[in-house]
Write a protein that holds these residues in place. Structure first.
Motif, PDB file in Angstrom:
ATOM      1  N   UNK A 244     -32.436 -28.194  43.224  1.00 19.72           N
ATOM      2  CA  UNK A 244     -33.427 -28.437  44.278  1.00 19.72           C
ATOM      3  C   UNK A 244     -33.081 -27.687  45.559  1.00 19.72           C
ATOM      4  N   UNK A 245     -31.832 -27.784  45.972  1.00 24.54           N
ATOM      5  CA  UNK A 245     -31.438 -27.180  47.247  1.00 24.54           C
ATOM      6  C   UNK A 245     -31.457 -25.655  47.180  1.00 24.54           C
ATOM      7  N   UNK A 246     -31.095 -25.083  46.040  1.00 21.48           N
ATOM      8  CA  UNK A 246     -31.192 -23.631  45.901  1.00 21.48           C
ATOM      9  C   UNK A 246     -32.642 -23.164  46.030  1.00 21.48           C
ATOM     10  N   UNK A 247     -33.560 -23.905  45.417  1.00 24.28           N
ATOM     11  CA  UNK A 247     -34.980 -23.544  45.515  1.00 24.28           C
ATOM     12  C   UNK A 247     -35.493 -23.751  46.936  1.00 24.28           C
ATOM     13  N   UNK A 248     -35.068 -24.818  47.591  1.00 27.39           N
ATOM     14  CA  UNK A 248     -35.485 -25.061  48.974  1.00 27.39           C
ATOM     15  C   UNK A 248     -35.008 -23.925  49.872  1.00 27.39           C
ATOM     16  N   UNK A 249     -33.789 -23.494  49.687  1.00 26.53           N
ATOM     17  CA  UNK A 249     -33.265 -22.389  50.503  1.00 26.53           C
ATOM     18  C   UNK A 249     -34.054 -21.107  50.270  1.00 26.53           C
ATOM     19  N   UNK A 250     -34.413 -20.860  49.012  1.00 30.99           N
ATOM     20  CA  UNK A 250     -35.232 -19.676  48.714  1.00 30.99           C
ATOM     21  C   UNK A 250     -36.563 -19.744  49.455  1.00 30.99           C
ATOM     22  N   UNK A 251     -37.191 -20.929  49.478  1.00 30.51           N
ATOM     23  CA  UNK A 251     -38.463 -21.093  50.164  1.00 30.51           C
ATOM     24  C   UNK A 251     -38.320 -20.880  51.666  1.00 30.51           C
ATOM     25  N   UNK A 252     -37.242 -21.403  52.232  1.00 35.02           N
ATOM     26  CA  UNK A 252     -37.019 -21.264  53.670  1.00 35.02           C
ATOM     27  C   UNK A 252     -36.867 -19.800  54.075  1.00 35.02           C
ATOM     28  N   UNK A 253     -36.237 -19.027  53.203  1.00 40.54           N
ATOM     29  CA  UNK A 253     -35.957 -17.627  53.554  1.00 40.54           C
ATOM     30  C   UNK A 253     -37.109 -16.699  53.163  1.00 40.54           C
TER      31      UNK A 253
END
Length: 297
Positions: A244-253
């Motif tokens: 989840x957090x890896x995908x969230x970071x991708x979205x943020x960037x």
């Protein structure tokens, strides 16, 4: 390192430098990816698929759960199940760029190779889905021939399967037969856990019930917990959190999503919980971390 091996590695470095024009470069050889980093970098969080990683120059440290695996020219990294990891690469001691290559494991080809070798005793518990092991000359040489195909594209279709088959054979002869057998055979503990990790990756936004995952894997809840942690070095909840957090970071960037939007999109009901988990994993709150990374792009 013996002289002939040094010569092989130097030749391989030259080929990688010639063909790798960015940090990660897919090639005309299916499954083969080249890596070149001009600077040592902070940990990169990524989802590793089953693969072999060969370091030609510099080094790499891969963290999974509370374990760390270091690889350099003397070792290789074997991954046999999808794993969310943090990796940090290092340049060579002489300041030259980090060079490496990865090759995807072929489950069907590996199963065919293992069928021709003496059987290994099936372990009672599956080994961890990642290991660093000694890199021998007999394993390095077919990788060198595989790299040579980049300069001979007309030979890829015919020669690649032969070389990749030899690589799988050499891997099986390194003493990792049990691990590779767990990866290759349907019905093994690793294969059963792989079904669960695949579901989590595809459904990380959704509610997750351990009873359903254990049923999917064909195990009791107790057995599922034990085998899942043995393979991934983390619990199912921790695994999902990292995905989840890896995908969230991708979205943020990449999508410039707001922190609250990213948290909801990956399945968090609580923004405060999302922020706590994110900071624990990446070292800074979502907005601050994203702003820092965007400035470095």
């Amino acid at each position: 390192m013996e002289m002939i091996v040094k010569q092989i590695v130097e030749t391989m470095c030259g080929i990688v430098e010639c063909h790798a024009d960015k940090p990660r470069t897919p090639t005309i050889v299916p499954g083969l990816v080249l890596h070149q980093m001009e600077t040592s970098i902070n940990p990169i969080h990524a989802l590793y698929h089953p693969r072999v990683c060969i370091i030609l120059r510099g080094g790499k440290t891969v963290s999974l759960g509370h374990e760390r695996f270091h690889v350099d020219q003397s070792t290789f990294l074997l991954v046999t199940v999808d794993l969310p990891v943090a990796s940090q690469v290092f340049k060579a001691d002489n300041g030259k760029s980090h060079l490496a290559l990865t090759l995807d494991l072929d489950r069907t080809m590996l199963a065919d190779v293992l069928q021709r070798l003496p059987p290994h005793q099936t372990p009672t518990s599956p080994p961890a889905g990642i290991i660093a092991s000694e890199l021998t000359r007999s394993l390095l040489e077919p990788f060198a021939r595989l790299l040579n195909l980049l300069d001979n594209p007309d030979e890829v279709e015919f020669i690649r399967p032969l070389i990749v088959q030899e690589i799988h054979y050499r891997l099986a002869r390194t003493g990792l037969g049990e691990r590779l057998g767990q990866f290759a055979w349907s019905g093994s503990h690793l294969w059963q856990i792989g079904k669960a990790t695949s579901w989590i990756k595809a459904n990380y936004k959704e509610p997750m019930r351990i009873e359903e995952l254990s049923e999917m894997a064909g195990m009791s809840v107790t057995s599922f917990h034990r085998h899942f942690k043995a393979v991934t070095l983390m619990t199912p909840i921790q695994y999902r959190t990292q995905v989840r957090l890896q995908e969230a970071r991708r979205m943020l960037i990449s999508e410039r999503a707001a922190a609250g939007t990213a948290g909801v999109a990956v399945g968090y009901d609580s923004q405060s919980q999302f922020s706590r988990d994110y900071k624990r994993m990446f070292g800074a709150p979502p907005a601050s971390d994203a702003a820092r990374l965007v400035r470095t792009i």
